[in-house]
Design an enzyme around this catalytic site. Structure first.
Site, PDB file in Angstrom:
ATOM      1  N   VAL A 124      32.425  18.106  83.257  1.00  0.00           N
ATOM      2  CA  VAL A 124      32.387  18.637  81.903  1.00  0.00           C
ATOM      3  C   VAL A 124      33.839  18.529  81.447  1.00  0.00           C
ATOM      4  O   VAL A 124      34.675  19.350  81.819  1.00  0.00           O
ATOM      5  CB  VAL A 124      31.861  20.083  81.870  1.00  0.00           C
ATOM      6  CG1 VAL A 124      31.925  20.644  80.456  1.00  0.00           C
ATOM      7  CG2 VAL A 124      30.435  20.143  82.413  1.00  0.00           C
ATOM      8  N   PRO A 125      34.157  17.453  80.720  1.00  0.00           N
ATOM      9  CA  PRO A 125      35.555  17.030  80.547  1.00  0.00           C
ATOM     10  C   PRO A 125      36.394  17.867  79.590  1.00  0.00           C
ATOM     11  O   PRO A 125      36.834  17.411  78.541  1.00  0.00           O
ATOM     12  CB  PRO A 125      35.405  15.593  80.049  1.00  0.00           C
ATOM     13  CG  PRO A 125      34.107  15.603  79.308  1.00  0.00           C
ATOM     14  CD  PRO A 125      33.223  16.550  80.056  1.00  0.00           C
ATOM     15  N   CYS A 126      36.669  19.091  79.992  1.00  0.00           N
ATOM     16  CA  CYS A 126      37.505  19.975  79.177  1.00  0.00           C
ATOM     17  C   CYS A 126      38.932  19.441  79.060  1.00  0.00           C
ATOM     18  O   CYS A 126      39.642  19.799  78.120  1.00  0.00           O
ATOM     19  CB  CYS A 126      37.479  21.395  79.731  1.00  0.00           C
ATOM     20  SG  CYS A 126      37.942  21.529  81.456  1.00  0.00           S
ATOM     21  N   HIS A 127      39.341  18.570  79.973  1.00  0.00           N
ATOM     22  CA  HIS A 127      40.681  17.993  79.896  1.00  0.00           C
ATOM     23  C   HIS A 127      40.838  17.075  78.685  1.00  0.00           C
ATOM     24  O   HIS A 127      41.954  16.768  78.290  1.00  0.00           O
ATOM     25  CB  HIS A 127      41.020  17.234  81.189  1.00  0.00           C
ATOM     26  CG  HIS A 127      40.122  16.084  81.479  1.00  0.00           C
ATOM     27  ND1 HIS A 127      38.877  16.248  82.048  1.00  0.00           N
ATOM     28  CD2 HIS A 127      40.271  14.748  81.271  1.00  0.00           C
ATOM     29  CE1 HIS A 127      38.296  15.059  82.191  1.00  0.00           C
ATOM     30  NE2 HIS A 127      39.125  14.143  81.726  1.00  0.00           N
TER      31      HIS A 127
END
EC number: 2.1.1.63
Length: 164
Positions: A124-127
Site C-alpha cells: 500500500v504505497p504510502c511512500h
C-alpha cells in the site's frame, strides 16, 4: 501470527501474516519500527512466497504485488489505503489528491494520519504521497527510506520506459 524478514539495502523488512493474509510490512529500522510480538512465530517457509515478491520488488523486477492483504483499520483508513493502491508505480501524488480521490478534499490532515497508520508499507504505497509543493513529508520508515523507495521506483520505471 507468523512472520519472517526480507533483507534489503535499508535493513530488514518485517513481514507478518495470519490466516486472513498479510497484516504487517514494516521497516525494522524506521522511525516507528514494528517488532515481532512474543506470541508471533517465525515461519520462513510459510512466508517464502511473500519474501520472494519483496526481493523481486527491491531488484526492480516487480511493480505490482499479488498477495492476500488483511490490513485492519477504520472505514476512513481503508478508503485512504485503497486510494493509495491506485497511485501508479514510480509516480507521486499529494495528500490533497488522495483526499479528493476519496471524495473528501477537506480531509488532508486526516489522510496524512491514515497514511501514517498504513501497516502494509510498500504494498500500500504510502511512500508515493508527498506534500503539495513536492517536498517529501513523513514516512514511518523515515524520509531517507522514502527517498530511496521513490528513487528505486523511478529508476525502474525509467528503465522499463526505455526498453523496447
Amino acid at each position: 501470527m507468523q512472520y519472517s524478514f526480507c533483507e534489503c539495502a535499508k535493513g530488514p523488512l518485517l513481514i507478518a501474516i495470519d490466516g486472513a493474509g498479510l497484516r504487517h510490512v514494516e521497516f525494522m529500522q524506521g522511525e516507528r519500527p514494528v517488532l515481532p510480538q512474543p506470541e508471533w512465530q517465525r515461519d520462513d517457509v510459510a512466508l517464502a512466497p511473500f519474501v520472494e515478491q519483496f526481493a523481486a520488488y527491491f531488484a526492480g523486477r516487480l511493480r505490482r504485488f499479488d498477495l492476500p492483504l488483511a490490513a485492519t483499520g477504520t472505514p476512513f483508513q481503508q478508503a485512504v489505503w485503497r486510494a493509495l493502491c491506485d497511485i501508479p508505480y514510480g509516480e507521486t501524488v499529494s495528500y490533497l489528491q488522495i483526499a479528493e480521490a476519496i471524495g473528501n478534499p477537506r480531509a488532508v490532515r486526516a489522510v496524512g494520519a491514515a497514511n501514517g497508520r498504513n501497516p502494509l508499507s510498500i504494498i500500500v504505497p504510502c511512500h508515493r504521497v508527498i506534500g503539495r509543493s513536492g517536498e517529501l513529508t513523513g514516512y514511518g520508515g523515515g524520509i531517507p527510506i522514502k527517498r530511496w523507495l521513490l528513487a528505486l521506483e523511478q529508476e525502474t520505471a525509467d528503465h522499463f520506459a526505455l526498453t523496447p
